[in-house]
Write an enzyme that holds these catalytic residues in place. Structure first.
Site, mmCIF file in Angstrom:
data_model
loop_
_atom_site.group_PDB
_atom_site.id
_atom_site.type_symbol
_atom_site.label_atom_id
_atom_site.label_comp_id
_atom_site.label_asym_id
_atom_site.label_seq_id
_atom_site.Cartn_x
_atom_site.Cartn_y
_atom_site.Cartn_z
ATOM 1 N N ARG A 76 -12.781 17.448 -34.142
ATOM 2 C CA ARG A 76 -12.707 18.898 -34.290
ATOM 3 C C ARG A 76 -11.276 19.419 -34.228
ATOM 4 O O ARG A 76 -10.504 19.016 -33.375
ATOM 5 C CB ARG A 76 -13.478 19.541 -33.145
ATOM 6 C CG ARG A 76 -14.567 20.445 -33.617
ATOM 7 C CD ARG A 76 -15.136 21.144 -32.436
ATOM 8 N NE ARG A 76 -16.582 21.063 -32.454
ATOM 9 C CZ ARG A 76 -17.349 21.455 -31.443
ATOM 10 N NH1 ARG A 76 -16.804 21.901 -30.343
ATOM 11 N NH2 ARG A 76 -18.626 21.378 -31.546
ATOM 12 N N ARG A 136 -8.026 21.274 -29.553
ATOM 13 C CA ARG A 136 -8.222 21.949 -28.270
ATOM 14 C C ARG A 136 -8.420 20.911 -27.171
ATOM 15 O O ARG A 136 -9.069 19.897 -27.390
ATOM 16 C CB ARG A 136 -9.469 22.847 -28.324
ATOM 17 C CG ARG A 136 -9.306 24.055 -29.180
ATOM 18 C CD ARG A 136 -10.463 25.012 -28.942
ATOM 19 N NE ARG A 136 -11.702 24.266 -28.683
ATOM 20 C CZ ARG A 136 -12.857 24.841 -28.386
ATOM 21 N NH1 ARG A 136 -12.928 26.143 -28.311
ATOM 22 N NH2 ARG A 136 -13.932 24.123 -28.176
ATOM 23 N N ARG A 155 -18.606 16.886 -20.979
ATOM 24 C CA ARG A 155 -19.355 18.034 -21.520
ATOM 25 C C ARG A 155 -20.756 17.612 -21.956
ATOM 26 O O ARG A 155 -21.720 18.325 -21.743
ATOM 27 C CB ARG A 155 -18.609 18.637 -22.721
ATOM 28 C CG ARG A 155 -17.529 19.619 -22.317
ATOM 29 C CD ARG A 155 -16.652 19.964 -23.488
ATOM 30 N NE ARG A 155 -17.331 20.773 -24.504
ATOM 31 C CZ ARG A 155 -16.869 20.950 -25.734
ATOM 32 N NH1 ARG A 155 -15.744 20.386 -26.094
ATOM 33 N NH2 ARG A 155 -17.513 21.700 -26.590
ATOM 34 N N ARG A 215 -29.422 28.209 -21.484
ATOM 35 C CA ARG A 215 -28.749 26.929 -21.278
ATOM 36 C C ARG A 215 -29.361 26.141 -20.129
ATOM 37 O O ARG A 215 -28.994 25.002 -19.894
ATOM 38 C CB ARG A 215 -27.259 27.152 -20.972
ATOM 39 C CG ARG A 215 -26.460 27.559 -22.180
ATOM 40 C CD ARG A 215 -24.980 27.557 -21.831
ATOM 41 N NE ARG A 215 -24.197 28.318 -22.785
ATOM 42 C CZ ARG A 215 -23.701 27.792 -23.897
ATOM 43 N NH1 ARG A 215 -23.898 26.537 -24.186
ATOM 44 N NH2 ARG A 215 -23.001 28.542 -24.713
ATOM 45 N N LYS A 225 -25.002 22.863 -34.643
ATOM 46 C CA LYS A 225 -25.856 24.021 -34.391
ATOM 47 C C LYS A 225 -25.273 25.304 -34.999
ATOM 48 O O LYS A 225 -25.993 26.085 -35.612
ATOM 49 C CB LYS A 225 -26.015 24.167 -32.874
ATOM 50 C CG LYS A 225 -26.945 25.237 -32.425
ATOM 51 C CD LYS A 225 -27.293 25.026 -30.970
ATOM 52 C CE LYS A 225 -26.083 25.025 -30.055
ATOM 53 N NZ LYS A 225 -25.697 26.361 -29.590
#
Ligand SMILES: [Zn+2]
Length: 295
Positions: free
Chosen positions: A127, A163, A174, A88, A13
């Site tokens: 990531r 991370r 998540r 959200r 996104k």
């Protein structure tokens, strides 16, 4: 063009938003960035947001909406925006609809970026974030290379770190939370005829093409043509786009007329329903509607 991009973490996104900013010449309004900027600038809204964050609380929706409202008043947002990170959940979507309605700037489209679950997990676990400049890379889809291999902060290769948020266990959780919160949102926008979906898997350039194709009819809408007139001196690129749009408009006239007619027959009905509602009831409405749905 006023749009919201919906996509799970790892859907690309962010990347696609940035590309749309360049292609459409409208700003990306990221609520995360707005919050950080307000805190850094020490504005009243920023002070309240900081207080909430320091206390470990979520920043209230009303605060975020005020920030969005302020941001929309800036000249670059006059022709539209890409909203990122908001809404959200259903309550936020309803509040946003009310705000944009009161500003006379309703959303034109909500694009859902669809990626398979396994692919999302793989993308997020790949990531890596640079410890010096904060840039996000992906070992699978976008590793540092070429000119991007050198960190602008240090002049040396980026120092990539994983991370804790991007570990596979946390990723699963998540994604579960994201799905739970956004499912009602998707229904909300579908019921308003705003939802468009694209396949967001595969080559980044191809996804951009699918995205622009999904929005193509909006760039030639008469209401938006009217808005561009306000810009004093269009850039050569914009002039070319406008010329191309004009040509297209000519060709696609019959189908557009049907679409406009349909849209016209839909819109007033919604407005009068909202207008009939007394103010206090409107404010309480989200909770009420949610209760009704549950029963
Ligand atoms: Zn770096």
């Amino acid at each position: 063009m006023r749009i919201v991009l919906l996509g799970a973490p790892g859907s690309g996104k962010g990347t696609q938003s940035q590309r749309l900013v360049k292609l459409l010449g409208i700003p990306q309004i990221s609520t995360g960035d707005l919050l950080r900027a307000a805190v850094a600038a020490g504005t009243e809204l920023g002070r309240q947001a900081k207080e909430a964050m320091d206390g470990g609380r979520l920043v209230e929706d009303s605060l975020v909406l005020n920030m969005i409202c302020e941001r929309l008043g800036e000249p670059d947002a006059r022709r539209g925006f890409i909203l990122d990170g908001f809404p959200r959940n259903l309550a936020q979507a309803q509040a946003l609809e009310e705000l944009l309605g009161s500003l006379g700037q309703p959303l034109d489209a909500v694009v859902r970026m669809e990626v398979d679950y396994d692919e999302l997990v793989q993308r997020i676990s790949g990531r890596r974030t640079c410890e010096d400049c904060g840039r996000v890379f992906n070992l699978v889809t976008s590793p540092p290379s070429g000119a991007d291999a050198v960190c602008p902060k240090t002049g040396r290769p980026h120092r990539l770190m994983h991370r804790p948020d991007d570990n596979e266990d946390t990723v699963t959780e998540r994604l579960r939370v994201y799905d739970e919160k956004t499912r009602p949102l998707i229904e909300f926008y579908r019921s308003r005829g705003l939802l468009r979906a694209i396949d967001a898997q595969g080559d980044v350039d191809e996804v951009t093409q699918r995205l622009t194709r999904a929005l193509a009819d909006l760039t030639t809408r008469p209401s938006h043509a009217g808005l561009t007139v306000r810009t004093a001196r269009p850039s050569p690129a914009r002039a070319r786009r406008r010329a191309a749009a004009k040509k297209k408009k000519h060709k696609a006239a019959p189908r557009r007329a049907v679409k406009a007619k349909r849209a016209a027959s839909r819109r007033p009905a919604r407005k009068t329903a909202a207008a009939r509602k007394p103010k206090r009831a409107a404010r309480r409405a989200p909770a009420k509607r949610a209760r009704r749905r549950r029963s």
